[in-house]
Design a protein around this motif. Structure first.
Motif, PDB file in Angstrom:
ATOM      1  N   ASN A 129       0.861  -1.096   0.072  1.00 36.84           N
ATOM      2  CA  ASN A 129      -0.035  -0.239   0.267  1.00 36.84           C
ATOM      3  C   ASN A 129       0.753   1.176  -0.087  1.00 36.84           C
ATOM      4  O   ASN A 129       1.722   1.340   0.862  1.00 36.84           O
ATOM      5  N   LYS A 130       0.516   2.229  -0.767  1.00 34.98           N
ATOM      6  CA  LYS A 130       1.362   3.553  -1.045  1.00 34.98           C
ATOM      7  C   LYS A 130       1.473   4.175   0.226  1.00 34.98           C
ATOM      8  O   LYS A 130       2.423   4.936   0.440  1.00 34.98           O
ATOM      9  N   GLU A 151      -3.398   0.668  -9.357  1.00 36.12           N
ATOM     10  CA  GLU A 151      -4.583   0.941  -8.519  1.00 36.12           C
ATOM     11  C   GLU A 151      -5.725  -0.343  -9.059  1.00 36.12           C
ATOM     12  O   GLU A 151      -5.613  -0.059 -10.329  1.00 36.12           O
ATOM     13  N   THR A 152      -5.993  -0.975  -8.173  1.00 34.38           N
ATOM     14  CA  THR A 152      -6.778  -2.133  -8.620  1.00 34.38           C
ATOM     15  C   THR A 152      -7.971  -2.208  -8.026  1.00 34.38           C
ATOM     16  O   THR A 152      -8.237  -2.176  -6.555  1.00 34.38           O
ATOM     17  N   ASP A 153      -9.274  -2.238  -8.606  1.00 34.26           N
ATOM     18  CA  ASP A 153     -10.450  -2.249  -8.362  1.00 34.26           C
ATOM     19  C   ASP A 153     -10.831  -3.694  -7.874  1.00 34.26           C
ATOM     20  O   ASP A 153     -10.865  -4.616  -8.560  1.00 34.26           O
ATOM     21  N   ILE A 159     -10.619   0.409  -3.998  1.00 35.08           N
ATOM     22  CA  ILE A 159      -9.356   0.371  -4.641  1.00 35.08           C
ATOM     23  C   ILE A 159      -8.404   0.032  -3.902  1.00 35.08           C
ATOM     24  O   ILE A 159      -8.063   0.245  -2.672  1.00 35.08           O
ATOM     25  N   ASP A 161      -4.501   0.688  -3.895  1.00 34.38           N
ATOM     26  CA  ASP A 161      -3.660   1.460  -4.232  1.00 34.38           C
ATOM     27  C   ASP A 161      -2.102   1.480  -3.843  1.00 34.38           C
ATOM     28  O   ASP A 161      -1.706   1.728  -2.650  1.00 34.38           O
ATOM     29  N   ASP A 162      -1.524   0.661  -4.577  1.00 34.47           N
ATOM     30  CA  ASP A 162      -0.104  -0.306  -4.369  1.00 34.47           C
ATOM     31  C   ASP A 162       0.909   0.333  -5.310  1.00 34.47           C
ATOM     32  O   ASP A 162       0.922   0.617  -6.245  1.00 34.47           O
TER      33      ASP A 162
END
Length: 174
Positions: A129-130, A151-153, A159, A161-162
């Motif tokens: 995770n960012k 960014e994966t739904d 989401i 956000d990695d």
């Protein structure tokens, strides 16, 4: 530390309970309780784990501290081999809050380095995770480099956000 493979229904139930506890210790502060609940149910519930393990997609291990003469499970890890890219995807490295900062994560990375060598894989990678600055710094210190942003739904409006971080595994001469 010993890495105990998870495979029986009883072990998978224990893993699901552990995942629920650890995720709720760690993630609500970063991603909120609703997304944590959703992700545990979707990815770390008994049904999700048994499906992934039985389908041969993921492997999981309990992290067992056996140094004190008394076996103590301190966390778990898991991932999957990707033959098409000759890499291992480290999906999970999770420790109980009381066990963080004791060098266990370093031992897990070393475990994966050996696993990749044995399986003749060229690299290992993970998503982080960012906003997880502590983990990002720890992975960088272990030689991981950010190779992509993702960014994966994952459904229900959530989401992931990695950063995708990778570490090349050096081949050793036999």
């Amino acid at each position: 530390m010993r890495f105990e493979p998870v495979g029986t229904d009883e072990q998978i139930k224990d893993l699901a309970a552990m995942a629920d506890e650890i995720w709720h210790e760690y993630w609500p502060g970063l991603i909120g309780k609703e997304q944590t609940d959703y992700m545990v149910e979707r990815f770390q519930s008994f049904d999700a784990l048994i499906r992934d393990i039985r389908n041969g997609e993921y492997e999981y291990w309990f992290l067992v501290d056996d140094q004190s003469g008394e076996d103590r499970i301190v966390g778990y890890t898991g991932g999957k081999m990707e033959l098409s890219t000759k890499r291992f995807f480290i999906s999970k490295i999770y420790l109980y809050a009381s066990e963080r900062g004791k060098g266990y994560a370093s031992r897990v990375i070393h475990f994966y380095e050996r696993l990749c060598e044995m399986r003749r894989l060229k690299a290992m990678y993970l998503t982080v995770n960012k906003g997880n600055d502590l983990a990002i710094r720890a992975y960088e210190a272990k030689g991981f480099k950010t190779i992509e942003v993702a960014e994966t739904d994952i459904g229900d409006g959530f989401i992931m956000d990695d950063y995708i971080m990778e570490k090349t595994v050096e081949e050793r001469e036999s």
